[in-house]
Design a protein around this motif. Structure first.
Motif, PDB file in Angstrom:
ATOM      1  N   ASN A 286       0.649  -1.399  -0.372  1.00  0.00           N
ATOM      2  CA  ASN A 286      -0.045   0.009   0.012  1.00  0.00           C
ATOM      3  C   ASN A 286       0.718   1.680   0.189  1.00  0.00           C
ATOM      4  O   ASN A 286       1.653   1.224   0.575  1.00  0.00           O
ATOM      5  N   GLN A 288       0.273   4.471  -0.177  1.00  0.00           N
ATOM      6  CA  GLN A 288      -0.038   5.810   0.277  1.00  0.00           C
ATOM      7  C   GLN A 288       0.298   4.906   1.602  1.00  0.00           C
ATOM      8  O   GLN A 288       0.696   6.233   3.129  1.00  0.00           O
ATOM      9  N   GLU A 289      -0.368   3.874   2.352  1.00  0.00           N
ATOM     10  CA  GLU A 289       0.725   3.386   3.971  1.00  0.00           C
ATOM     11  C   GLU A 289       1.545   4.129   4.341  1.00  0.00           C
ATOM     12  O   GLU A 289       1.879   4.339   5.624  1.00  0.00           O
ATOM     13  N   ASP A 292       2.708   7.644   4.182  1.00  0.00           N
ATOM     14  CA  ASP A 292       2.062   8.474   5.094  1.00  0.00           C
ATOM     15  C   ASP A 292       2.814   7.342   6.379  1.00  0.00           C
ATOM     16  O   ASP A 292       3.127   8.920   7.708  1.00  0.00           O
ATOM     17  N   GLY A 293       2.799   6.785   6.676  1.00  0.00           N
ATOM     18  CA  GLY A 293       3.553   6.357   7.874  1.00  0.00           C
ATOM     19  C   GLY A 293       5.459   6.529   7.920  1.00  0.00           C
ATOM     20  O   GLY A 293       5.382   6.849   9.126  1.00  0.00           O
ATOM     21  N   HIS A 322      -3.038  -1.706  -4.290  1.00  0.00           N
ATOM     22  CA  HIS A 322      -2.755  -2.214  -3.402  1.00  0.00           C
ATOM     23  C   HIS A 322      -3.881  -3.379  -3.148  1.00  0.00           C
ATOM     24  O   HIS A 322      -5.373  -3.047  -3.548  1.00  0.00           O
ATOM     25  N   ILE A 357       7.090  -1.086   7.650  1.00  0.00           N
ATOM     26  CA  ILE A 357       5.543  -1.504   7.120  1.00  0.00           C
ATOM     27  C   ILE A 357       5.332  -2.421   6.045  1.00  0.00           C
ATOM     28  O   ILE A 357       4.367  -3.371   5.668  1.00  0.00           O
ATOM     29  N   GLU A 361       2.640  -5.533   5.923  1.00  0.00           N
ATOM     30  CA  GLU A 361       2.087  -5.444   5.124  1.00  0.00           C
ATOM     31  C   GLU A 361       2.320  -7.175   4.029  1.00  0.00           C
ATOM     32  O   GLU A 361       0.581  -7.474   3.634  1.00  0.00           O
TER      33      GLU A 361
END
Length: 489
Positions: A286, A288-289, A292-293, A322, A357, A361
């Motif tokens: 992902n 964008q995750e 952002d993270g 995703h 992250i 995932e």
């Protein structure tokens, strides 16, 4: 009143030592370069210290990304695009006082393309047939086939001009032609450059520039707040940028880089040699995750190895959107639904934060990872040099570097003759429309082959004192060009 004023002045001098000297600067860097030879090392941290400061090429990349004259004041191209004639600037000297001339160009380019060359971008020079001196200030470069991109290739840090007399010490005590000369290197702490009085061009406003190495984001924040650092051009703690934006003492610089941040895969190592497994990994991610993270919102999603700000970029993120369920089905189809892969992480914050992250995932679709946190030198040797890895996260910051996918010995271990054919056509093409079409084809091929999982284009987030002017906002090259940097009067 006078006493209070003097106390205030004294406090200001203590709180902001760098401002007391208007001709010096202290910059922060996350990574210490492994050496100072841009013609023999792959680390971007080398160019971040020496490019345009200590070393120069025949051409150079300007802050807007354009190719500009440097040690060559002009050049001509033959009608068929296969011969370039460069006219060198007169009066240029190396930092040891010796003259720069055509023989130095011959030595530099012959060394870069020699069979035993250790140049990390040796392929930049593979198209050169001969380099000859017409006279001391004129050089003719004949190519094996037409190449409209030669001036761009010669602007890379890997193509800077070097002197044969000092080549043995280039890694630790480099001698170039730039506006700054090597001062000292206290390993583990800092590198200092000093202005070169014999520089051929416009003299820099700065007399000294010190690069301090601070890898810890918390320490970087503290160093800037305390006044120990004047600027951190690539700031490692984006979570604190809002504090600097709200503080009038500082200026936050947010721009673009050439850094395609990828989850690189070893395409020759089972099960990653199976397209279905690589595709599953890409669909498990992902983007964008991660942005952002790991980057606190700074970064642009990418679906191929190409900068979104380029006019030739095409958005291929839909090729690997995703989709965990699709990822699981692809793994089952490949008979690889219970995997454990090694994930090697270099010390950069985006890699360390992003790695956690990514691991989560991948775990969600049935892929376990064994994370190994590596120091930069270890990553360069084991992953980049020996391709001893399964997965790694890295940002490729060299400009327009999609051609690396055509290298059979590159650490991705990607082998596609169709891609190499497109690259060969691109090298020979001079018409902008033709080159654009071929670049788009190249993007589509590697996206379709899911060579790597493409994450995001690295944003350039920097912090500097408000009085400091001339730092690059964007990074068309991994460089901290100090030629126009000065303190406001």
């Amino acid at each position: 009143m006078f006493a209070r004023l003097m106390r205030a002045v004294a406090f200001a001098a203590i709180a902001s030592p760098a401002l007391a000297a208007q001709d010096s600067i202290i910059l922060g860097m996350v990574l210490e370069p492994p050496n100072l030879d841009p013609t023999g090392g792959a680390a971007a941290a080398i160019d971040e210290v020496v490019y345009a400061n200590l070393f120069e090429g025949l051409t150079r990349i300007a802050p807007d990304g354009s190719v500009q004259p440097a040690l060559a004041e002009s050049w001509d191209i033959s009608g068929d695009g296969s011969v370039y004639t460069f006219r060198l600037r007169p009066g240029v000297t190396f930092h040891d006082g010796s003259a720069f001339d055509a023989q130095d160009v011959i030595f530099t380019l012959d060394r870069a393309r020699a069979p035993d060359s250790t140049n990390a971008q040796k392929t930049l020079f593979e198209g050169i047939s001969t380099v000859e001196a017409i006279d001391p200030h004129t050089v003719r470069i004949a190519l094996k086939s037409p190449d409209g991109a030669l001036p761009f290739k010669l602007a890379w840090g890997d193509a800077v001009m070097v002197e044969q007399a000092n080549i043995g010490d280039i890694a630790s005590h480099p001698v170039g032609t730039g506006p700054f000369r090597f001062g000292e290197w206290k390993q583990g702490d800092h590198i200092t450059l000093t202005a070169y009085d014999g520089y051929w061009g416009e003299k820099p406003a700065l007399k000294t520039a010190t690069f301090r190495f601070i890898s810890d984001p918390t320490a970087a924040f503290a160093a800037i707040m305390a006044g120990d650092i004047d600027a951190f051009p690539i700031y490692p703690a984006p979570e604190t940028l809002a504090q600097f934006q709200a503080d009038p003492r500082f200026r936050v610089l947010v721009g673009t880089t050439e850094g395609e941040t990828i989850l690189a895969m070893n395409n020759a190592r089972p099960p990653l040699d199976d397209l279905r497994v690589r595709k599953a990994i890409s669909h498990a991610i992902n983007r964008q995750e991660i942005i952002d993270g790991a980057m606190f919102g700074y970064g642009t999603p990418i679906g191929t190895h190409f900068a979104p700000h380029s006019p030739d970029y095409i958005d291929l993120t839909a090729e690997s959107q995703h989709d965990p369920e699709l990822a699981k089905s692809l793994l089952a189809e490949a008979g690889a639904d219970r995997l454990t892969l090694r994930l090697a992480l270099p010390p950069t914050p985006y890699a360390r934060r992003g790695g956690e992250i990514v691991a989560a995932e991948l775990r969600a679709v049935g892929i376990d990872t064994r994370i190994t946190n590596m120091e930069w030198s270890q990553w360069l040797e084991q992953v980049f040099g020996n391709a001893d890895y399964d997965l790694t996260i890295i940002s490729h910051v060299e400009p327009m570097d999609i051609g690396i996918y055509g290298r059979e010995d590159y650490y991705f271990n990607y082998d596609n003759p169709a891609f190499r054919e497109v690259m060969a056509e691109l090298d020979a093409a001079t018409a902008p429309a033709t080159r654009s079409t071929l670049l788009k084809q190249a993007q589509e091929i590697i996206a379709r082959d899911q060579v790597n999982a493409y994450l995001f284009q690295l944003a350039k987030t920097g912090v500097a004192r408000a009085e400091l002017q001339g730092l690059w906002e964007n990074a068309p090259m991994p460089a901290n060009d100090l030629t126009q940097v000065r303190w406001a009067e």
